[in-house]
Scaffold this motif. Sequence first.
Motif, PDB file in Angstrom:
ATOM      1  N   PRO A 237       0.839  -1.311  -0.023  1.00 40.08           N
ATOM      2  CA  PRO A 237       0.018  -0.023   0.071  1.00 40.08           C
ATOM      3  C   PRO A 237       0.785   1.134   0.096  1.00 40.08           C
ATOM      4  O   PRO A 237       1.922   1.214   0.571  1.00 40.08           O
ATOM      5  N   LEU A 238       0.449   2.357  -0.697  1.00 41.22           N
ATOM      6  CA  LEU A 238       1.317   3.283  -0.835  1.00 41.22           C
ATOM      7  C   LEU A 238       0.394   4.643  -0.392  1.00 41.22           C
ATOM      8  O   LEU A 238      -0.718   4.728  -0.771  1.00 41.22           O
ATOM      9  N   SER A 239       0.902   5.556   0.373  1.00 41.93           N
ATOM     10  CA  SER A 239       0.517   6.666   0.785  1.00 41.93           C
ATOM     11  C   SER A 239       0.229   7.796  -0.050  1.00 41.93           C
ATOM     12  O   SER A 239       1.147   8.254  -0.853  1.00 41.93           O
ATOM     13  N   ARG A 240      -0.655   8.281  -0.350  1.00 42.85           N
ATOM     14  CA  ARG A 240      -1.084   9.165  -1.154  1.00 42.85           C
ATOM     15  C   ARG A 240      -0.227  10.441  -0.918  1.00 42.85           C
ATOM     16  O   ARG A 240       0.506  11.221  -1.611  1.00 42.85           O
ATOM     17  N   ASN A 241      -0.030  11.025   0.313  1.00 36.45           N
ATOM     18  CA  ASN A 241       0.882  11.920   0.933  1.00 36.45           C
ATOM     19  C   ASN A 241       2.467  11.772   0.839  1.00 36.45           C
ATOM     20  O   ASN A 241       3.059  12.491   0.097  1.00 36.45           O
ATOM     21  N   GLN A 242       2.932  10.559   0.805  1.00 34.55           N
ATOM     22  CA  GLN A 242       4.053  10.132   0.808  1.00 34.55           C
ATOM     23  C   GLN A 242       4.594  10.182  -0.620  1.00 34.55           C
ATOM     24  O   GLN A 242       5.475  10.930  -1.283  1.00 34.55           O
ATOM     25  N   VAL A 243       3.398   9.808  -1.533  1.00 38.42           N
ATOM     26  CA  VAL A 243       3.724   9.945  -3.139  1.00 38.42           C
ATOM     27  C   VAL A 243       3.763  11.520  -3.441  1.00 38.42           C
ATOM     28  O   VAL A 243       4.544  11.830  -4.086  1.00 38.42           O
ATOM     29  N   ALA A 244       2.919  12.170  -3.182  1.00 38.65           N
ATOM     30  CA  ALA A 244       2.900  13.598  -3.406  1.00 38.65           C
ATOM     31  C   ALA A 244       4.096  14.118  -2.928  1.00 38.65           C
ATOM     32  O   ALA A 244       4.924  14.969  -3.739  1.00 38.65           O
ATOM     33  N   GLY A 245       4.629  13.928  -1.769  1.00 42.84           N
ATOM     34  CA  GLY A 245       5.883  14.678  -1.140  1.00 42.84           C
ATOM     35  C   GLY A 245       6.937  13.975  -2.100  1.00 42.84           C
ATOM     36  O   GLY A 245       8.190  14.890  -2.139  1.00 42.84           O
ATOM     37  N   GLN A 246       7.220  12.645  -2.391  1.00 42.70           N
ATOM     38  CA  GLN A 246       8.233  12.135  -3.127  1.00 42.70           C
ATOM     39  C   GLN A 246       8.089  12.888  -4.574  1.00 42.70           C
ATOM     40  O   GLN A 246       9.123  13.247  -5.015  1.00 42.70           O
ATOM     41  N   ILE A 247       6.895  13.048  -5.346  1.00 44.19           N
ATOM     42  CA  ILE A 247       7.163  13.753  -6.618  1.00 44.19           C
ATOM     43  C   ILE A 247       7.631  15.009  -6.405  1.00 44.19           C
ATOM     44  O   ILE A 247       8.394  15.511  -7.128  1.00 44.19           O
ATOM     45  N   LEU A 248       7.027  15.987  -5.415  1.00 45.21           N
ATOM     46  CA  LEU A 248       7.547  17.193  -5.433  1.00 45.21           C
ATOM     47  C   LEU A 248       9.035  17.484  -5.258  1.00 45.21           C
ATOM     48  O   LEU A 248       9.843  18.040  -5.564  1.00 45.21           O
ATOM     49  N   ASN A 249       9.552  16.269  -4.169  1.00 46.70           N
ATOM     50  CA  ASN A 249      10.828  16.236  -4.045  1.00 46.70           C
ATOM     51  C   ASN A 249      11.819  16.168  -5.367  1.00 46.70           C
ATOM     52  O   ASN A 249      12.741  16.609  -5.663  1.00 46.70           O
ATOM     53  N   ASP A 250      11.263  15.095  -6.195  1.00 44.97           N
ATOM     54  CA  ASP A 250      12.182  14.837  -7.620  1.00 44.97           C
ATOM     55  C   ASP A 250      11.874  16.036  -8.513  1.00 44.97           C
ATOM     56  O   ASP A 250      12.671  16.239  -9.284  1.00 44.97           O
ATOM     57  N   LEU A 251      10.702  16.584  -8.642  1.00 45.01           N
ATOM     58  CA  LEU A 251      10.330  17.400  -9.387  1.00 45.01           C
ATOM     59  C   LEU A 251      11.292  18.512  -9.137  1.00 45.01           C
ATOM     60  O   LEU A 251      11.861  19.319 -10.191  1.00 45.01           O
ATOM     61  N   ILE A 252      11.384  19.183  -8.003  1.00 49.12           N
ATOM     62  CA  ILE A 252      12.246  20.325  -7.678  1.00 49.12           C
ATOM     63  C   ILE A 252      13.593  20.112  -8.051  1.00 49.12           C
ATOM     64  O   ILE A 252      14.457  20.863  -8.308  1.00 49.12           O
ATOM     65  N   GLU A 253      14.084  18.792  -7.376  1.00 47.00           N
ATOM     66  CA  GLU A 253      15.582  18.678  -7.669  1.00 47.00           C
ATOM     67  C   GLU A 253      15.940  18.490  -9.251  1.00 47.00           C
ATOM     68  O   GLU A 253      16.865  19.216  -9.710  1.00 47.00           O
ATOM     69  N   VAL A 254      15.021  17.960 -10.131  1.00 48.53           N
ATOM     70  CA  VAL A 254      15.286  18.022 -11.654  1.00 48.53           C
ATOM     71  C   VAL A 254      15.103  19.470 -12.211  1.00 48.53           C
ATOM     72  O   VAL A 254      15.818  19.966 -13.101  1.00 48.53           O
ATOM     73  N   LEU A 255      14.176  20.202 -11.704  1.00 50.19           N
ATOM     74  CA  LEU A 255      13.941  21.506 -12.208  1.00 50.19           C
ATOM     75  C   LEU A 255      15.219  22.279 -11.963  1.00 50.19           C
ATOM     76  O   LEU A 255      15.655  23.322 -12.690  1.00 50.19           O
ATOM     77  N   VAL A 256      15.721  22.369 -10.367  1.00 46.98           N
ATOM     78  CA  VAL A 256      16.838  22.979 -10.173  1.00 46.98           C
ATOM     79  C   VAL A 256      18.041  22.601 -11.172  1.00 46.98           C
ATOM     80  O   VAL A 256      18.717  23.463 -11.813  1.00 46.98           O
ATOM     81  N   ARG A 257      18.266  21.569 -11.462  1.00 49.15           N
ATOM     82  CA  ARG A 257      19.361  21.204 -12.428  1.00 49.15           C
ATOM     83  C   ARG A 257      19.197  21.299 -13.839  1.00 49.15           C
ATOM     84  O   ARG A 257      19.828  21.935 -14.577  1.00 49.15           O
ATOM     85  N   TYR A 258      17.999  21.391 -14.579  1.00 51.59           N
ATOM     86  CA  TYR A 258      17.516  21.644 -15.649  1.00 51.59           C
ATOM     87  C   TYR A 258      17.892  23.061 -15.723  1.00 51.59           C
ATOM     88  O   TYR A 258      18.320  23.578 -17.016  1.00 51.59           O
ATOM     89  N   GLU A 259      17.315  23.901 -14.831  1.00 52.52           N
ATOM     90  CA  GLU A 259      17.827  25.433 -14.973  1.00 52.52           C
ATOM     91  C   GLU A 259      19.278  25.682 -15.164  1.00 52.52           C
ATOM     92  O   GLU A 259      19.464  26.698 -15.877  1.00 52.52           O
ATOM     93  N   GLN A 260      20.041  24.927 -14.759  1.00 53.23           N
ATOM     94  CA  GLN A 260      21.359  24.900 -14.656  1.00 53.23           C
ATOM     95  C   GLN A 260      22.449  24.495 -15.612  1.00 53.23           C
ATOM     96  O   GLN A 260      23.046  25.179 -16.390  1.00 53.23           O
ATOM     97  N   GLU A 261      21.710  23.184 -16.344  1.00 52.42           N
ATOM     98  CA  GLU A 261      22.226  22.553 -17.210  1.00 52.42           C
ATOM     99  C   GLU A 261      21.425  22.062 -18.552  1.00 52.42           C
ATOM    100  O   GLU A 261      21.948  21.703 -19.449  1.00 52.42           O
ATOM    101  N   GLY A 262      20.228  22.362 -18.474  1.00 52.04           N
ATOM    102  CA  GLY A 262      19.360  21.933 -19.533  1.00 52.04           C
ATOM    103  C   GLY A 262      19.071  20.591 -19.863  1.00 52.04           C
ATOM    104  O   GLY A 262      19.150  19.687 -18.694  1.00 52.04           O
ATOM    105  N   LEU A 263      18.322  20.286 -20.947  1.00 47.38           N
ATOM    106  CA  LEU A 263      17.821  18.956 -21.045  1.00 47.38           C
ATOM    107  C   LEU A 263      19.023  17.966 -21.244  1.00 47.38           C
ATOM    108  O   LEU A 263      18.729  16.724 -20.941  1.00 47.38           O
ATOM    109  N   ALA A 264      20.206  18.267 -21.690  1.00 44.44           N
ATOM    110  CA  ALA A 264      21.217  17.235 -21.944  1.00 44.44           C
ATOM    111  C   ALA A 264      21.411  16.261 -20.998  1.00 44.44           C
ATOM    112  O   ALA A 264      21.754  15.112 -21.300  1.00 44.44           O
ATOM    113  N   VAL A 265      21.407  16.626 -19.815  1.00 51.13           N
ATOM    114  CA  VAL A 265      21.767  15.896 -18.716  1.00 51.13           C
ATOM    115  C   VAL A 265      20.824  14.718 -18.317  1.00 51.13           C
ATOM    116  O   VAL A 265      20.985  13.797 -17.717  1.00 51.13           O
TER     117      VAL A 265
END
Length: 325
Positions: A237-265
Amino acid sequence: MTMRYRLLRILADGRFHSGQDLGSLLGISRAAVWKHLKAIRGMGLDVQAVRGRGYRLAEPLELLDEARIIAAISQPMRDRLSALELHTELGSTNDRLRQRAREGAAGGTACLAERQTAGRGRRGRRWVSPFGSNLYLSLLWRFPCGPAQLGGLSLAVGVALMRSLRSLGVEGAGLKWPNDLICRQGKLAGVLVEMAGESAGPCSAVIGVGLNVRMPPDAASAIDQPWVDLHRLSHRPLSRNQVAGQILNDLIEVLVRYEQEGLAVFLDEWRDHDLVAGRAVQLHLPDAVLAGRASGIDDSGALLVQVDGQPRRFASGEVSLRMTP
């Protein structure tokens, strides 16, 4: 908090509650309780009534909880989260953040809703959004450049979602260009990226994610394509709140790096999850339907397809992709 939502929070445990107890907890009459229960049924939730036992939801609900979502986000990414809005009901989480962006909301503002009444995907398609079952999440991000310099952003978002699934122990999903998560059983999630701003910058992007967590059977009947949810894919069983937090965590991490290095990475990682390369496909353009064989993506994130033996390149804004048997 509305009386209906207060009642729903009591019923969310899936246990029986008598009309008298519900009225006492809420400070309303039993007749008023019944009125609100009817309204909850009107939201598509299955409220069971058993003489001598009271009322309960047929299935327990895990309602959105700010503290539990925040707890699932690492501290460095939490520092990048400017605000977290939780709503009982919205037309669309993307529309909400587009409005907040016009009002000057900071990048890193996130919005989730228990239910959307006008949820949508790419090209205006309806996104079925039953109450308290799935995730309807949007994140506002601000860039110093113009929209034209953000090619492939939706592909980077797809990489973020695949990282989230891996962290949650969910297997069997992959990416369908440009922005769908699918597996053999059907569609699991979709991404809608909407940009606004000056051509030379700055600009804002609202990144919307619709993820099927536990789709109610009644709501599923309104979906016009094969689908799957996390409940079917996960071994636990997966918690909706845990899923939401994990997605926000990974989205923010990717966006920070995308802003710095673009799609190539992110290209190699996206290609590792590409479920379309090598497959026969149909491309639905505004004025034509083309058949061909997909051959992956180029370094800008555009789709490469062999059409009548000739290589063709397609950008995400101009085409809808369907895989054929």
